[in-house]
Design a protein around this motif. Structure first.
Motif, PDB file in Angstrom:
ATOM      1  N   ILE A 432     -10.911  -0.436   0.962  1.00  0.00           N
ATOM      2  CA  ILE A 432     -11.783   0.665   1.384  1.00  0.00           C
ATOM      3  C   ILE A 432     -12.128   1.506   0.167  1.00  0.00           C
ATOM      4  O   ILE A 432     -11.235   2.020  -0.508  1.00  0.00           O
ATOM      5  N   ASP A 433     -13.412   1.623  -0.123  1.00  0.00           N
ATOM      6  CA  ASP A 433     -13.884   2.424  -1.246  1.00  0.00           C
ATOM      7  C   ASP A 433     -14.307   3.792  -0.739  1.00  0.00           C
ATOM      8  O   ASP A 433     -15.095   3.893   0.210  1.00  0.00           O
ATOM      9  N   LEU A 434     -13.796   4.824  -1.381  1.00  0.00           N
ATOM     10  CA  LEU A 434     -14.208   6.171  -1.011  1.00  0.00           C
ATOM     11  C   LEU A 434     -14.345   7.039  -2.251  1.00  0.00           C
ATOM     12  O   LEU A 434     -13.753   6.764  -3.295  1.00  0.00           O
ATOM     13  N   LEU A 435     -15.172   8.047  -2.127  1.00  0.00           N
ATOM     14  CA  LEU A 435     -15.373   9.012  -3.194  1.00  0.00           C
ATOM     15  C   LEU A 435     -14.809  10.349  -2.763  1.00  0.00           C
ATOM     16  O   LEU A 435     -15.103  10.838  -1.674  1.00  0.00           O
ATOM     17  N   THR A 436     -13.992  10.932  -3.613  1.00  0.00           N
ATOM     18  CA  THR A 436     -13.413  12.241  -3.325  1.00  0.00           C
ATOM     19  C   THR A 436     -12.986  12.889  -4.638  1.00  0.00           C
ATOM     20  O   THR A 436     -12.661  12.188  -5.604  1.00  0.00           O
ATOM     21  N   SER A 437     -12.993  14.186  -4.645  1.00  0.00           N
ATOM     22  CA  SER A 437     -12.585  14.900  -5.848  1.00  0.00           C
ATOM     23  C   SER A 437     -11.084  14.819  -6.067  1.00  0.00           C
ATOM     24  O   SER A 437     -10.595  14.877  -7.196  1.00  0.00           O
ATOM     25  N   ASP A 438     -10.322  14.654  -4.973  1.00  0.00           N
ATOM     26  CA  ASP A 438      -8.866  14.616  -5.072  1.00  0.00           C
ATOM     27  C   ASP A 438      -8.314  13.855  -3.875  1.00  0.00           C
ATOM     28  O   ASP A 438      -8.468  14.289  -2.729  1.00  0.00           O
ATOM     29  N   ILE A 439      -7.674  12.711  -4.132  1.00  0.00           N
ATOM     30  CA  ILE A 439      -7.166  11.879  -3.041  1.00  0.00           C
ATOM     31  C   ILE A 439      -6.007  12.559  -2.318  1.00  0.00           C
ATOM     32  O   ILE A 439      -5.637  12.175  -1.203  1.00  0.00           O
ATOM     33  N   ALA A 449     -16.367  10.857   1.118  1.00  0.00           N
ATOM     34  CA  ALA A 449     -16.902   9.931   2.116  1.00  0.00           C
ATOM     35  C   ALA A 449     -16.447   8.510   1.806  1.00  0.00           C
ATOM     36  O   ALA A 449     -16.202   8.163   0.648  1.00  0.00           O
ATOM     37  N   VAL A 450     -16.337   7.711   2.855  1.00  0.00           N
ATOM     38  CA  VAL A 450     -16.103   6.271   2.696  1.00  0.00           C
ATOM     39  C   VAL A 450     -17.442   5.629   2.392  1.00  0.00           C
ATOM     40  O   VAL A 450     -18.396   5.790   3.156  1.00  0.00           O
ATOM     41  N   ILE A 451     -17.529   4.931   1.296  1.00  0.00           N
ATOM     42  CA  ILE A 451     -18.821   4.361   0.899  1.00  0.00           C
ATOM     43  C   ILE A 451     -18.916   2.862   1.142  1.00  0.00           C
ATOM     44  O   ILE A 451     -20.007   2.310   1.187  1.00  0.00           O
ATOM     45  N   GLU A 452     -17.757   2.204   1.319  1.00  0.00           N
ATOM     46  CA  GLU A 452     -17.817   0.758   1.517  1.00  0.00           C
ATOM     47  C   GLU A 452     -16.488   0.249   2.060  1.00  0.00           C
ATOM     48  O   GLU A 452     -15.423   0.806   1.769  1.00  0.00           O
ATOM     49  N   VAL A 453     -16.552  -0.835   2.846  1.00  0.00           N
ATOM     50  CA  VAL A 453     -15.364  -1.549   3.307  1.00  0.00           C
ATOM     51  C   VAL A 453     -15.524  -3.000   2.871  1.00  0.00           C
ATOM     52  O   VAL A 453     -16.566  -3.614   3.113  1.00  0.00           O
ATOM     53  N   ASN A 454     -14.497  -3.527   2.221  1.00  0.00           N
ATOM     54  CA  ASN A 454     -14.607  -4.847   1.600  1.00  0.00           C
ATOM     55  C   ASN A 454     -13.655  -5.865   2.204  1.00  0.00           C
ATOM     56  O   ASN A 454     -12.452  -5.611   2.314  1.00  0.00           O
ATOM     57  N   ALA A 455     -14.203  -7.025   2.569  1.00  0.00           N
ATOM     58  CA  ALA A 455     -13.371  -8.183   2.866  1.00  0.00           C
ATOM     59  C   ALA A 455     -13.032  -8.850   1.533  1.00  0.00           C
ATOM     60  O   ALA A 455     -13.776  -8.726   0.562  1.00  0.00           O
ATOM     61  N   ALA A 456     -11.921  -9.559   1.470  1.00  0.00           N
ATOM     62  CA  ALA A 456     -11.455 -10.229   0.248  1.00  0.00           C
ATOM     63  C   ALA A 456     -11.399  -9.280  -0.942  1.00  0.00           C
ATOM     64  O   ALA A 456     -11.980  -9.540  -1.991  1.00  0.00           O
ATOM     65  N   PRO A 457     -10.714  -8.145  -0.822  1.00  0.00           N
ATOM     66  CA  PRO A 457     -10.638  -7.201  -1.933  1.00  0.00           C
ATOM     67  C   PRO A 457      -9.795  -7.746  -3.085  1.00  0.00           C
ATOM     68  O   PRO A 457      -8.826  -8.477  -2.863  1.00  0.00           O
TER      69      PRO A 457
END
Length: 553
Positions: A432-439, A449-457
């Protein structure tokens, strides 16, 4: 010199029980029979000049004995005299090492019954590469003995290409290695990248980081970014606003609605291919649109979310690792050009071509040149001291990016969010790819926000991060496929001898079948499963021993 016989060993053999992957080469020394390296004037210097690594020790010393585990072939030894086949053995190993395959073990033996004939035995990582290295080693040593010029670049290139084609990628390798550590056998299915773990009815299969548990519909959903985003949004997971466009006119309309900055990426893309981020003007937006259409006619246009790129890995419904990713970049020193800075970064021993090492070398591709052009820079420009220049718009490890492990910093809210996202899409192994200033801050509070969900990461950023703790993310995958206590094998018996093998095999098969088991066996008659002949012919010998296997009732 010439090669009389060349064989490949797969598993314990007469030559070694411990080293399972061996090339066994029978060499006729011809005119060089009985001669050692010191009998050929200048051979020692020519060889060490051509292959300096021959004299370099293995990086793993045997501390218990205070000596090198695999001693090198030094200039001094060559000058004092070494058997010619011992030289061939070291050359074959070094050729493979230069192509990114770290192999060190080898032996050479004189033939007991043939004058001037010797055996050369050495390890290989990839079978085809080992055979190429064997032939090349004989040719190289023969040429050096005759004072001929040798160009090893084409050989190394061929070996490297074989490695890239056939060797497991870092993600696959991590899973296979974890399985082997648990005594789970594996094989690669012929002419595929599919790996089978275990035998018979207990087998599981993986391809990269997809498994027999990975649902096709989930992969299909993850491959469609619009559908993924819609499903996540419906479940209350923050995602960037956006739309899909097919033309420049539609792109203009989308930008009028969303405003700058924006992101463009192909609808069916992966690994960051064709993606452009933080677009702030119309000219760059057109360029990003065209780059995305190289991979997909449909292009996603969405809001650019401020923040750092993070990858959260969920396996079997649980978050197992998180990494903060950074695009490929260079740091100015006030005197070096951008190309010189790239070359300096690429000298890091952790960087290699493709997936051969934990990091990938940075290349100045079209995307990089577009970034430089937008900033009125070229590869010959000199960056001011302390200024960092990002050379890619995405933080993928495969394009030269780096990763820092942040697993222990992830806020519980973000852990739950990642696990929910994986469950919504339906993936057993999910990136799961997300952008945030601080996890460490809940995503809904950091305006991320979550920007992408990946199969076979990819696992590389987790198992070998540039900074932070490595995470054994393969362990939960194997736990999922083979829960503790679950069998991975089936009983297998091998029958050998002179006469009566087929009769014995049939008798054993009948006895076991009478107990309610499903039985398969091979004999001189053919291959049988549950009493039905699947193939006719002599299926015994080296390639198909007279054996049978049983599976549970």
């Amino acid at each position: 010199m010439k090669i009389i016989d060349l064989r490949t060993m797969r598993g314990p053999s007469y030559w070694s029980v411990k080293h399972l992957k061996l090339i066994v080469m029978k060499v006729d020394l011809e005119d060089l029979a009985g001669k050692w390296s010191n009998a050929i004037p200048g051979l020692a210097s020519r060889l060490t000049k051509l292959l300096p690594g021959v004299g370099q020790p293995c990086p793993t010393p045997d501390s218990s004995k205070q000596k090198l585990k695999y001693p090198p072939l030094t200039l001094e030894q060559l000058t004092d005299g070494e058997p010619m086949c011992h030289v061939i053995q070291h050359v074959a190993l070094e050729l493979q090492r230069l192509a990114g395959m770290p192999v060190y073990w080898g032996k050479s033996y004189p033939s007991a019954h043939e004058e001037g004939v010797e055996f050369v035995v050495f390890s290989y990582q990839e079978e085809r590469a080992g055979r190429v290295a064997a032939r090349a080693a004989v040719e190289i040593v023969d040429a050096l003995c005759q004072k001929q010029k040798v160009d090893i670049k084409p050989i190394i290139t061929e070996l490297h290409n074989i490695r890239e084609e056939e060797f497991f990628g870092p993600s696959t390798y991590s899973i296979v290695a974890e399985a082997v550590s648990r005594n789970i056998p594996y094989i690669r299915l012929k002419n595929t990248s599919v790996i089978q773990l275990g035998y018979g009815v207990n087998q599981k299969r993986i391809q990269a980081t997809t498994s027999t548990n990975t649902a096709f519909f989930a992969v299909d959903i993850a491959g469609n970014k619009n559908r993924t985003k819609a499903m996540l949004a419906d479940a209350g997971i923050p995602v960037p606003r956006g739309t899909t466009v097919y033309s420049i006119e539609e792109l203009r309309t989308a930008i009028e609605e969303l405003g700058f900055p924006i992101v463009t990426k192909p609808l069916d893309g992966n690994h960051g291919k064709g993606a452009s981020i933080n677009i702030t003007d119309w000219k760059t937006a057109q360029t990003g649109f065209k780059e995305a259409q190289v991979y997909s006619r449909a292009v996603i246009v969405e809001q650019f979310i401020e923040g750092f790129d993070h990858r959260l890995l969920v396996v079997n419904g649980q978050l197992v690792a998180a990494a903060k990713r950074k695009p490929a970049s260079v740091l100015g020193d006030g005197k070096s050009t951008i190309q010189e800075l790239i070359d300096q970064v690429n000298q890091d021993p952790r960087r290699g071509e493709g997936h051969e090492k934990v990091l990938t070398k940075i290349t100045a591709d079209k995307h990089t040149m577009a970034i430089l052009e937008a900033r009125d820079l070229t590869l010959k420009s000199v960056l001011p001291e302390g200024e960092e220049l990002f050379l890619k718009s995405t933080a993928n490890i495969s394009t030269g990016g780096t990763a820092t492990d942040v697993t222990d910093l992830v806020h519980p809210y973000n852990v739950l969010l990642a696990e929910r996202a994986a469950g919504i899409i339906g993936l057993d192994i999910c990136g799961i790819d997300l952008l945030t200033s601080d996890i460490a801050i809940p995503l809904n509070e950091s305006r991320g926000a979550v920007i992408e969900v990946n199969a076979a990461p990819g696992f590389r950023m987790h198992i070998s991060p540039a900074e932070g703790l490595p995470r054994n993310v393969a362990a939960p995958v194997v736990d999922m496929l083979f829960p503790r206590g679950t069998p991975s094998r089936i009983p297998i018996m091998a029958v050998t001898g002179t006469n009566g093998k087929t009769t014995t095999t049939r008798m054993l098969a009948h006895m076991v079948a009478a107990q309610g088991y499903k039985v398969g066996f091979t004999t001189t008659d053919g291959i049988y499963i549950q009493g039905n002949q699947l193939e006719q012919g002599d299926c015994t010998g080296g390639k198909a021993q007279s054996l049978y296997c049983v599976t549970p009732r």
